[in-house]
Design a protein around this motif. Structure first.
Motif, PDB file in Angstrom:
ATOM      1  N   LEU B 381       0.843  -1.202   0.000  1.00  0.00           N
ATOM      2  CA  LEU B 381       0.000   0.000   0.000  1.00  0.00           C
ATOM      3  C   LEU B 381       0.877   1.251   0.000  1.00  0.00           C
ATOM      4  CD1 LEU B 381      -2.859   1.009  -0.003  1.00  0.00           C
ATOM      5  CD2 LEU B 381      -2.899   0.925   2.461  1.00  0.00           C
ATOM      6  N   THR B 382       1.980   1.188   0.758  1.00  0.00           N
ATOM      7  CA  THR B 382       2.883   2.337   0.808  1.00  0.00           C
ATOM      8  C   THR B 382       3.441   2.652  -0.578  1.00  0.00           C
ATOM      9  OG1 THR B 382       3.489   1.673   3.016  1.00  0.00           O
ATOM     10  CG2 THR B 382       4.911   3.274   1.949  1.00  0.00           C
ATOM     11  N   LEU B 383       3.908   1.591  -1.260  1.00  0.00           N
ATOM     12  CA  LEU B 383       4.483   1.819  -2.591  1.00  0.00           C
ATOM     13  C   LEU B 383       3.452   2.435  -3.529  1.00  0.00           C
ATOM     14  CD1 LEU B 383       6.617  -1.392  -3.129  1.00  0.00           C
ATOM     15  CD2 LEU B 383       7.408   0.949  -2.822  1.00  0.00           C
ATOM     16  N   GLY B 390       3.735  10.642  -6.695  1.00  0.00           N
ATOM     17  CA  GLY B 390       4.685  11.058  -7.724  1.00  0.00           C
ATOM     18  C   GLY B 390       6.130  11.088  -7.285  1.00  0.00           C
ATOM     19  N   PHE B 391       6.547  10.157  -6.424  1.00  0.00           N
ATOM     20  CA  PHE B 391       7.950  10.092  -6.028  1.00  0.00           C
ATOM     21  C   PHE B 391       8.804   9.574  -7.184  1.00  0.00           C
ATOM     22  CE2 PHE B 391       9.124  10.395  -1.406  1.00  0.00           C
ATOM     23  CZ  PHE B 391       8.061  11.211  -1.089  1.00  0.00           C
ATOM     24  N   PRO B 392      10.061   9.986  -7.259  1.00  0.00           N
ATOM     25  CA  PRO B 392      10.948   9.443  -8.295  1.00  0.00           C
ATOM     26  C   PRO B 392      11.091   7.931  -8.166  1.00  0.00           C
ATOM     27  CG  PRO B 392      11.921  11.363  -7.285  1.00  0.00           C
ATOM     28  CD  PRO B 392      10.695  11.048  -6.496  1.00  0.00           C
ATOM     29  N   ALA B 393      11.458   7.293  -9.268  1.00  0.00           N
ATOM     30  CA  ALA B 393      11.620   5.843  -9.386  1.00  0.00           C
ATOM     31  C   ALA B 393      10.290   5.111  -9.476  1.00  0.00           C
ATOM     32  CB  ALA B 393      12.458   5.237  -8.257  1.00  0.00           C
ATOM     33  N   THR B 394       9.174   5.825  -9.412  1.00  0.00           N
ATOM     34  CA  THR B 394       7.890   5.155  -9.626  1.00  0.00           C
ATOM     35  C   THR B 394       7.223   5.757 -10.868  1.00  0.00           C
ATOM     36  OG1 THR B 394       6.755   6.778  -8.277  1.00  0.00           O
ATOM     37  CG2 THR B 394       7.528   4.805  -7.167  1.00  0.00           C
ATOM     38  N   ALA B 395       6.184   5.045 -11.332  1.00  0.00           N
ATOM     39  CA  ALA B 395       5.499   5.483 -12.555  1.00  0.00           C
ATOM     40  C   ALA B 395       4.907   6.873 -12.391  1.00  0.00           C
ATOM     41  CB  ALA B 395       4.415   4.482 -12.913  1.00  0.00           C
ATOM     42  N   GLY B 396       4.410   7.165 -11.156  1.00  0.00           N
ATOM     43  CA  GLY B 396       3.766   8.448 -10.924  1.00  0.00           C
ATOM     44  C   GLY B 396       4.679   9.619 -11.195  1.00  0.00           C
ATOM     45  N   PHE B 397       5.988   9.424 -10.939  1.00  0.00           N
ATOM     46  CA  PHE B 397       6.936  10.521 -11.151  1.00  0.00           C
ATOM     47  C   PHE B 397       7.052  10.877 -12.627  1.00  0.00           C
ATOM     48  CE2 PHE B 397      11.285  11.809 -12.233  1.00  0.00           C
ATOM     49  CZ  PHE B 397      11.312  13.017 -11.571  1.00  0.00           C
ATOM     50  N   PHE B 398       7.329   9.855 -13.472  1.00  0.00           N
ATOM     51  CA  PHE B 398       7.514  10.171 -14.881  1.00  0.00           C
ATOM     52  C   PHE B 398       6.215  10.616 -15.533  1.00  0.00           C
ATOM     53  CE2 PHE B 398      11.681   8.100 -14.701  1.00  0.00           C
ATOM     54  CZ  PHE B 398      12.379   9.095 -15.350  1.00  0.00           C
ATOM     55  N   PHE B 467       7.153   0.049 -11.350  1.00  0.00           N
ATOM     56  CA  PHE B 467       8.599   0.275 -11.298  1.00  0.00           C
ATOM     57  C   PHE B 467       9.219   0.255 -12.685  1.00  0.00           C
ATOM     58  CE2 PHE B 467       8.124  -0.680  -6.791  1.00  0.00           C
ATOM     59  CZ  PHE B 467       8.764   0.448  -6.314  1.00  0.00           C
ATOM     60  N   TYR B 468       8.648  -0.540 -13.580  1.00  0.00           N
ATOM     61  CA  TYR B 468       9.165  -0.541 -14.948  1.00  0.00           C
ATOM     62  C   TYR B 468       9.002   0.854 -15.558  1.00  0.00           C
ATOM     63  CZ  TYR B 468       9.767  -1.622 -19.848  1.00  0.00           C
ATOM     64  OH  TYR B 468      10.184  -1.614 -21.141  1.00  0.00           O
ATOM     65  N   LEU B 469       7.792   1.414 -15.419  1.00  0.00           N
ATOM     66  CA  LEU B 469       7.551   2.755 -15.964  1.00  0.00           C
ATOM     67  C   LEU B 469       8.372   3.801 -15.227  1.00  0.00           C
ATOM     68  CD1 LEU B 469       3.733   3.020 -16.683  1.00  0.00           C
ATOM     69  CD2 LEU B 469       5.584   2.389 -18.188  1.00  0.00           C
ATOM     70  N   GLY B 470       8.664   3.541 -13.955  1.00  0.00           N
ATOM     71  CA  GLY B 470       9.388   4.525 -13.163  1.00  0.00           C
ATOM     72  C   GLY B 470      10.891   4.495 -13.397  1.00  0.00           C
ATOM     73  N   LEU B 471      11.406   3.335 -13.811  1.00  0.00           N
ATOM     74  CA  LEU B 471      12.856   3.226 -13.988  1.00  0.00           C
ATOM     75  C   LEU B 471      13.266   3.259 -15.451  1.00  0.00           C
ATOM     76  CD1 LEU B 471      13.507   0.504 -11.270  1.00  0.00           C
ATOM     77  CD2 LEU B 471      14.069   2.933 -11.139  1.00  0.00           C
ATOM     78  N   PHE B 472      12.472   2.619 -16.319  1.00  0.00           N
ATOM     79  CA  PHE B 472      12.824   2.580 -17.751  1.00  0.00           C
ATOM     80  C   PHE B 472      11.657   3.101 -18.583  1.00  0.00           C
ATOM     81  CE2 PHE B 472      14.496  -1.156 -15.522  1.00  0.00           C
ATOM     82  CZ  PHE B 472      15.837  -0.837 -15.527  1.00  0.00           C
ATOM     83  N   PRO B 473      11.358   4.394 -18.498  1.00  0.00           N
ATOM     84  CA  PRO B 473      10.151   4.878 -19.185  1.00  0.00           C
ATOM     85  C   PRO B 473      10.322   4.995 -20.697  1.00  0.00           C
ATOM     86  CG  PRO B 473      11.269   6.699 -18.135  1.00  0.00           C
ATOM     87  CD  PRO B 473      12.061   5.471 -17.803  1.00  0.00           C
ATOM     88  N   THR B 474      11.559   5.011 -21.194  1.00  0.00           N
ATOM     89  CA  THR B 474      11.776   5.376 -22.598  1.00  0.00           C
ATOM     90  C   THR B 474      11.027   4.486 -23.600  1.00  0.00           C
ATOM     91  OG1 THR B 474      13.975   5.842 -21.762  1.00  0.00           O
ATOM     92  CG2 THR B 474      13.585   6.296 -24.073  1.00  0.00           C
ATOM     93  N   PRO B 475      11.121   3.128 -23.485  1.00  0.00           N
ATOM     94  CA  PRO B 475      10.407   2.329 -24.491  1.00  0.00           C
ATOM     95  C   PRO B 475       8.908   2.616 -24.488  1.00  0.00           C
ATOM     96  CG  PRO B 475      11.721   0.924 -23.050  1.00  0.00           C
ATOM     97  CD  PRO B 475      11.795   2.291 -22.494  1.00  0.00           C
ATOM     98  N   PHE B 476       8.381   2.837 -23.308  1.00  0.00           N
ATOM     99  CA  PHE B 476       6.937   3.066 -23.210  1.00  0.00           C
ATOM    100  C   PHE B 476       6.562   4.428 -23.777  1.00  0.00           C
ATOM    101  CE2 PHE B 476       2.781   3.291 -21.294  1.00  0.00           C
ATOM    102  CZ  PHE B 476       2.369   1.985 -21.467  1.00  0.00           C
ATOM    103  N   VAL B 477       7.442   5.402 -23.575  1.00  0.00           N
ATOM    104  CA  VAL B 477       7.185   6.737 -24.131  1.00  0.00           C
ATOM    105  C   VAL B 477       7.141   6.666 -25.650  1.00  0.00           C
ATOM    106  CG1 VAL B 477       8.160   9.032 -24.426  1.00  0.00           C
ATOM    107  CG2 VAL B 477       8.118   7.992 -22.187  1.00  0.00           C
ATOM    108  N   ARG B 478       8.038   5.835 -26.199  1.00  0.00           N
ATOM    109  CA  ARG B 478       8.045   5.681 -27.650  1.00  0.00           C
ATOM    110  C   ARG B 478       6.706   5.116 -28.114  1.00  0.00           C
ATOM    111  NH1 ARG B 478      12.803   2.440 -28.547  1.00  0.00           N
ATOM    112  NH2 ARG B 478      13.937   4.115 -27.511  1.00  0.00           N
TER     113      ARG B 478
END
Lengths: 160, 488
Positions: B381-383, B390-398, B467-478
C-alpha cells in the motif's frame, strides 16, 4: 403548411413546459404524449411520413403506455415541492435566457425570412439504407446496450 | 458506400471477443455449481487475454471500418490494451471479494466484460453516434455494478446517485451532438474536421455545442465542477467496482475528449483551450484541497482521482496550446493514463481486501499499526501511495514529469507552477495513511488476513509495471508517441 407548423410547434413547446411544471406524474406522462404527437406532425410536414408514423406507433403508443403503466404501478402521487436550490434560481435562470437568446439570434441570422426546408428523402428505403449500411455498427451494438439493461434489471430486482 | 466486409469485423475483433465472452459467462452461470463459481472468473480472464491477443493481431489490418463508424488505429489499440489491463486487474482483485461479500459472480463478471466492451468501442469510435452508444454501454454497466451490494445502503445510494447524475450528463452530451449535427450536417469526426477547417466555415452556435459536449464528457472524467458525485459513488460502490470505475470509463472518456476536441473539433481553437485550461486548474486544486480533510481511505482516493484528472487535463491543455506540435502533449496524457491505471486499480483492490467483509474498515485509522502485523501488505500500500504522489523511481513521477514538460514546452508556465505546487500538497494526504500504518502502535482493525493469491498476483503485476515505468520509461514513451501520432 406554415400555419400548421406554427400550431404544432407551439403545442409542442407548451406541452413540454407542462411536462416539466406539472406536479402529478401521470399528467406529465400524458402531456409527453402530446409533445410526441405534435413532433410527429412536424415530421409529416417535413415530408418524413415514415418517421412520423414510427414516432406515433413506437413512442406515443408503446413506450408511453409503459411509462404510464409504471407510474400507476408505483402509485406515484403529487410531488411535494422541495426547497429548490438558490443556485438554480440565480444562476440557472439568467443562463437559460442567454442560451435561448443565442439560439434565436443565430437561427435568425442564418435563415433570414421564412426558409422552406429542402425536400427530405426519408422513406423506409432511405432509412433502411442508413441503418443497415452507414450506421450498421451503432445499430447492431445497440443490442449490447439493451442486453446490459436487461442484465441490470435482473441483478437489481432479483429476490435474493 | 461499400457493403460490410470481413475486414470490418476484424477491425472490431477485441470488442467481439469481449462481448461473446460476457454472453458465455452469463449463459453458463446457472449451470455452474455454487462451489465452482470462481471458474467463471477464469473464463472471463481468458476472454480478456484473448481480446488482447486479438488487439495485437489486428495491428496489421488498421484502418477505418463500418463506413467510418470506428477506426482500428494505434491510438485505439493503445487504449484497448489499457482498458483490458484495468479489467484484468479488477477481475483478479474481485474473485475473493465476491466470495467474502456473497455477491453473485456470473452477472458481476458479465457486466465487467460488457462495460469494458463499451469503453473499447468508445476509444475506437470516430463517429459521434458510436461514441454515444459506447458511452452508454460502459455507463449503464457501471451504474449497475455500483449497486451490486444490494443489502448495503451506501451501495444503493451510490448506484442511484451515479445513475441519475450520469443520465443527466449523458443528456448534455447528446444535446451537444445534436447541435453539432444541426450545424454541420455530419456526425463523423473526419468529415467534421474537414467541414470546420474549410475557409469561412464558422457555425454561429458551435460554442454552445462544444460546451454541452464538454459538460457531458467532463462528468465522466469528474472534472470540477462536475465532480460532486465522485466521492459518494467511489465510497459507496463495492471497492473492486470503484477500482474499475475510477480507471476504465475515465480513460475512455479522456480518449473521446482527445478525439473530439483535439481531432474533430480542433479548429474551434481558443474556446477548447480555455475550457481545458480552466477545468485543469479547478480540478487539480479542488481535488487536492478536498483530499486533505478526508479520513476515509476510499473518499481520499476518490478526491485523489479527481486531482489526477486535473493533471491529465494539464497535458491536454498543453497539447491544445502547442498547435501543430500537439504530439508531445497527447503522448504525455497517454503515458499518464497508463501509470494512473496501474496505480489506482491496485490501490482500490488492496483497500477492498483491507476493508474486510461488508467493507466495514475504510478509515485511515483502521490501518493503525498494520505494518507490524502484515509488513508485506503495508509495504504494498505504501508503494502504491508513494507512486500516486509522484515520487521518483515510480510510474507516478515520470507521468507527472512528462505532463509538466509538455506544458512548459507549450509555454503554460502558470498552470505548470500550480500543478507542481498541487503535487507537493498531495504528498501530505497520501503519507498520512503511511504514517498511520508505520508510525503508530496499535491493533489494526483492518483485515489482517493474508492476501489471497489472485489479489497478490494482481498487485505484483501492477507493482512490476509501476517500477518498470518509473525506472525505464523510454520504451513506453516511444509507444505512447506512436499512438499519439495519427491524431490530427
Amino acid at each position: 403548411m406554415v400555419i400548421l407548423f406554427y400550431i404544432a410547434a407551439i403545442v409542442a413547446i407548451l406541452a413540454a413546459l407542462g411536462v416539466v411544471l406539472q406536479k402529478t406524474p401521470v399528467y406529465s406522462a400524458l402531456l409527453l404524449i402530446v409533445v410526441l404527437c405534435s413532433l410527429a406532425v412536424i415530421y409529416l410536414l417535413l415530408g418524413a411520413e415514415f418517421i412520423a408514423f414510427i414516432q406515433v406507433i413506437v413512442y406515443a403508443g408503446a413506450i408511453m403506455v409503459l411509462f404510464v403503466l409504471v407510474i400507476m404501478l408505483l402509485n406515484a402521487r403529487r410531488e411535494t415541492p422541495g426547497q429548490g436550490s438558490r443556485m438554480a434560481r440565480w444562476l440557472g435562470g439568467p443562463l437559460l435566457v442567454v442560451f435561448l437568446a443565442e439560439i434565436v439570434l443565430a437561427a435568425w441570422r442564418q435563415f433570414p425570412g421564412a426558409a422552406s426546408p429542402p425536400p427530405l428523402n426519408a422513406g423506409p428505403a432511405a432509412i433502411g439504407q442508413l441503418l443497415f449500411r452507414s450506421y450498421v455498427l451503432p445499430f447492431e451494438v445497440t443490442s449490447i446496450l439493451i442486453l446490459v439493461a436487461i442484465l441490470g434489471a435482473v441483478v437489481l430486482a432479483k429476490k435474493s | 458506400m461499400t457493403p460490410v466486409q470481413a475486414l470490418d469485423f476484424i477491425r472490431v475483433l477485441p470488442e467481439i471477443v469481449l462481448a461473446s465472452c460476457a454472453i458465455l459467462v452469463m449463459v453458463a452461470e446457472p449451470f455452474v455449481s455454487a462451489r465452482h463459481t470462481a471458474a467463471l472468473a477464469w473464463v472471463s480472464l481468458i476472454g480478456i487475454v484473448a481480446a488482447g491477443a486479438g488487439n495485437a493481431w489486428m495491428r496489421r489490418f488498421s484502418g477505418p471500418a463500418f463506413g467510418g463508424s470506428i477506426a482500428a488505429d494505434p491510438f485505439a489499440s493503445y487504449f484497448v490494451y489499457l482498458l483490458l489491463l484495468a479489467a484484468a486487474l479488477t477481475l483478479l482483485g474481485s474473485v475473493r471479494y465476491l466470495e467474502t461479500n456473497q455477491v453473485h459472480h456470473g452477472e458481476f463478471y458479465a457486466l465487467l466484460l460488457l462495460g469494458t466492451t463499451g469503453a473499447c468501442l468508445m476509444v475506437a469510435a470516430t463517429e459521434l453516434i458510436m461514441i454515444f452508444i459506447g458511452l452508454e454501454i460502459s455507463s449503464i454497466s457501471t451504474y449497475i455494478l455500483a449497486g451490486f451490494r444490494r443489502a448495503d445502503k451506501r451501495s444503493n445510494e451510490a448506484c442511484l446517485k451515479y445513475f441519475l447524475l450520469g443520465s443527466f450528463a449523458t443528456a448534455f452530451l447528446l444535446y451537444g451532438i445534436a447541435f453539432i449535427y444541426g450545424l454541420t450536417g455530419t456526425t463523423n469526426l473526419v468529415q467534421l474536421s474537414e467541414k470546420l477547417s474549410a475557409p469561412g466555415a464558422r457555425p454561429p452556435l458551435l460554442w454552445i455545442a462544444l460546451i454541452l459536449a464538454f459538460v457531458g464528457l467532463g462528468f465522466k472524467v469528474s472534472t470540477v465542477p462536475f465532480h460532486i458525485w465522485t466521492p459518494d459513488v467511489y465510497q459507496g460502490a463495492p471497492a473492486p467496482v470503484t477500482a474499475f470505475l475510477s480507471v476504465a470509463p475515465k480513460a475512455a472518456a479522456f480518449a473521446v475528449i482527445l478525439r473530439v476536441f483535439l481531432g474533430g473539433l480542433a479548429s474551434a481553437g481558443a474556446l477548447v483551450f480555455w475550457l481545458l485550461w480552466i477545468s485543469a486548474l479547478l480540478t487539480m486544486c479542488l481535488g487536492n484541497l478536498a483530499a486533505l480533510w478526508q479520513t476515509n481511505i476510499k473518499r481520499l482516493l476518490a478526491y485523489s482521482a479527481i486531482a489526477h484528472a486535473g493533471y491529465v487535463l494539464v497535458g491536454m491543455a498543453a497539447a491544445k496550446a502547442a498547435g501543430p506540435e500537439a504530439g508531445e502533449g497527447i503522448a504525455s496524457v497517454l503515458f499518464y493514463l497508463a501509470a494512473y491505471a496501474l496505480m489506482n486499480v491496485a490501490a482500490f483492490i488492496l483497500v477492498a481486501h483491507l476493508a474486510g467483509a461488508g467493507e466495514r474498515y475504510q478509515e485511515a485509522d483502521d490501518c493503525t499499526g498494520l505494518a507490524y502485523q502484515r509488513p508485506g501488505v503495508a509495504a504494498c500500500l505504501t508503494l502504491l501511495l508513494v507512486s500516486l504522489s509522484g515520487f521518483p523511481a515510480t510510474a507516478g513521477f515520470f507521468a507527472k514529469f512528462y505532463v509538466f514538460r509538455a506544458a512548459i514546452h507549450a509555454h503554460l508556465i502558470g498552470l505548470t507552477l500550480v500543478a507542481v505546487l498541487n503535487s507537493v500538497v498531495a504528498v501530505y494526504y497520501y503519507l498520512r495513511v503511511v504514517v498511520a500504518m508505520y508510525m503508530r502502535e496499535g491493533n489494526p482493525r483492518a483485515s489482517a488476513s493474508p492476501l489471497p493469491w489472485p489479489l497478490g498476483a494482481a498487485l505484483a503485476l501492477s507493482l512490476v509495471g509501476i517500477f518498470y515505468l518509473g525506472l525505464f520509461p523510454t520504451p513506453f514513451v516511444r509507444l505512447a508517441n506512436l499512438a499519439a501520432s495519427p491524431l490530427p
